[in-house]
Design an enzyme around this catalytic site. Structure first.
Site, short mmCIF file in Angstrom:
data_model
loop_
_atom_site.label_atom_id
_atom_site.label_comp_id
_atom_site.label_asym_id
_atom_site.label_seq_id
_atom_site.Cartn_x
_atom_site.Cartn_y
_atom_site.Cartn_z
N ASP A 12 0.92 -1.22 -0.06
CA ASP A 12 -0.01 0.16 0.00
C ASP A 12 0.85 1.20 -0.18
O ASP A 12 2.21 1.26 0.35
CB ASP A 12 -0.78 0.00 1.23
CG ASP A 12 -1.85 1.27 1.34
OD1 ASP A 12 -2.45 1.44 0.25
OD2 ASP A 12 -1.76 2.04 2.57
N SER A 13 0.29 2.38 -0.43
CA SER A 13 1.15 3.88 -0.14
C SER A 13 1.51 3.93 1.15
O SER A 13 2.34 4.76 1.31
CB SER A 13 0.24 4.84 -0.64
OG SER A 13 -1.01 4.93 0.23
N CYS A 75 -3.91 -1.43 -2.10
CA CYS A 75 -4.19 0.15 -2.44
C CYS A 75 -5.27 0.48 -3.54
O CYS A 75 -4.68 -0.06 -4.79
CB CYS A 75 -2.82 0.70 -2.60
SG CYS A 75 -2.74 2.58 -3.13
N GLU A 154 -2.89 9.15 8.02
CA GLU A 154 -1.45 8.89 8.22
C GLU A 154 -0.85 9.77 9.43
O GLU A 154 0.21 9.41 9.93
CB GLU A 154 -0.70 9.10 6.76
CG GLU A 154 -0.70 8.29 5.55
CD GLU A 154 -0.04 7.17 6.00
OE1 GLU A 154 1.09 6.94 6.34
OE2 GLU A 154 -0.56 6.09 5.31
N CYS A 186 -10.72 3.39 -0.67
CA CYS A 186 -9.42 3.57 -0.27
C CYS A 186 -9.10 2.72 1.26
O CYS A 186 -10.01 2.62 1.78
CB CYS A 186 -8.97 5.19 -0.02
SG CYS A 186 -7.37 5.43 0.54
N HIS A 188 -7.10 3.35 3.47
CA HIS A 188 -7.10 4.09 4.66
C HIS A 188 -8.44 4.42 5.47
O HIS A 188 -8.54 4.55 6.69
CB HIS A 188 -6.41 5.29 4.05
CG HIS A 188 -4.92 5.19 3.91
ND1 HIS A 188 -4.46 4.94 2.97
CD2 HIS A 188 -3.82 5.92 4.73
CE1 HIS A 188 -2.99 4.78 2.87
NE2 HIS A 188 -2.60 5.50 4.11
#
Length: 282
Positions: A12-13, A75, A154, A186, A188
């Site tokens: 993932d990012s 992701c 994040e 997403c 996240h």
């Protein structure tokens, strides 16, 4: 090493893909996993799609060199722009998160009015709309970009008045569109689930692709006869990051209750090395 005993690769990012990782560990407890979070270049969602594709291929080839048996692109942005190239170039199975999430959303929706939130790149690609309409042509997909969500997560901001205000403003177009199901496009975004549910209310189903992706991985492993039965050794997990290992450890402990051993969390320098880090492979 027997191919079936090799680890699964997940990337993932940043830390959002850990939601997919944990769904996989619940569904496939005997499997070893290498998780790669590209936190030094996160977020991907506002980058040029060609740049995201390059990052994804770089990481995919690197994990393949480490000896994984299957790659999970955890992701949505990378899935949207890079999945076909990854499937074409890598010599292993590659699973993305968009199609499993689309299937789950269609199963949940009664009206066929499905909202999708994601990064700017994911929404601009219309990957979810295409996936939904390929499965059900009459579906109405309302897509909204939420570029502020990934930076919030994040930075560790998942609750509070500011977070709720950002979420409420971002989701207002979907409430006005009278959706009955929302896809978190997403990985996240599930970390903002309590706030998202409060804003939407109880009548709207919220779909995270994590569990659906874990099911897809289990099915692919079974079809390819690559399941790890657990009869040979204990599963191991390795966390790699291009960012700060301390912040990754904090995220693992705070949100997932994970306290991996020191050697299990490693920094990977950019550009990503050509030679594999043999000592990180479970």
């Amino acid at each position: 090493m027997d191919f079936a005993h090799r680890p699964i690769g997940v990337f993932d990012s940043g830390i959002g893909g850990l939601t997919v990782f944990h769904a996989m560990k619940r569904r496939l407890p005997h499997e070893s996993v290498i998780y790669f979070g590209d936190r030094a270049r996160c977020p991907y969602g506002d980058r040029d799609p060609e740049e995201v594709e390059r990052f994804a291929l770089e990481i995919g080839h690197y994990l393949e060199r480490l000896g994984i048996k299957l790659l999970v692109v955890a992701c949505n942005t990378a899935t949207a722009v890079a999945l076909p190239r990854l499937q074409e170039e890598l010599g292993i199975e590659v699973v993305g998160v968009i199609e499993p999430g689309a299937w789950q959303a269609l199963e949940a929706s009664k009206s066929g009015r499905i909202g999708v939130i994601g990064t700017s790149v994911t929404v601009s690609s219309h990957a979810y709309a295409h996936a939904l309409r390929a499965l059900r042509p009459d579906v109405s997909a309302i897509e909204v970009a939420c570029p502020l969500f990934v930076p919030l997560v994040e930075q560790g901001h998942v609750e509070g008045e500011t977070v709720e205000s950002v979420v409420r403003e971002s989701l207002q177009p979907l409430l006005q569109a009278h959706i009955d199901t929302l896809v978190l496009g997403c990985t996240h975004y599930p970390l903002l689930m309590p706030v998202i549910r409060r804003v939407l209310g109880p009548s709207i189903r919220v779909i995270s692709s994590a569990d659906a992706t874990a099911e897809r991985v289990a099915r692919v492993l079974a079809e390819q006869q690559l399941e790890e039965t657990g009869s040979h050794r204990e599963p191991e997990v390795c966390f790699l990051t291009t960012g700060d290992t301390a912040s990754l450890r904090l995220a693992l402990a705070t949100w997932f209750g994970e306290t991996p051993e020191e050697r299990a969390v490693r920094h990977v320098s950019l550009p990503i090395p050509v030679e594999p880090m043999k000592q990180t492979v479970p």
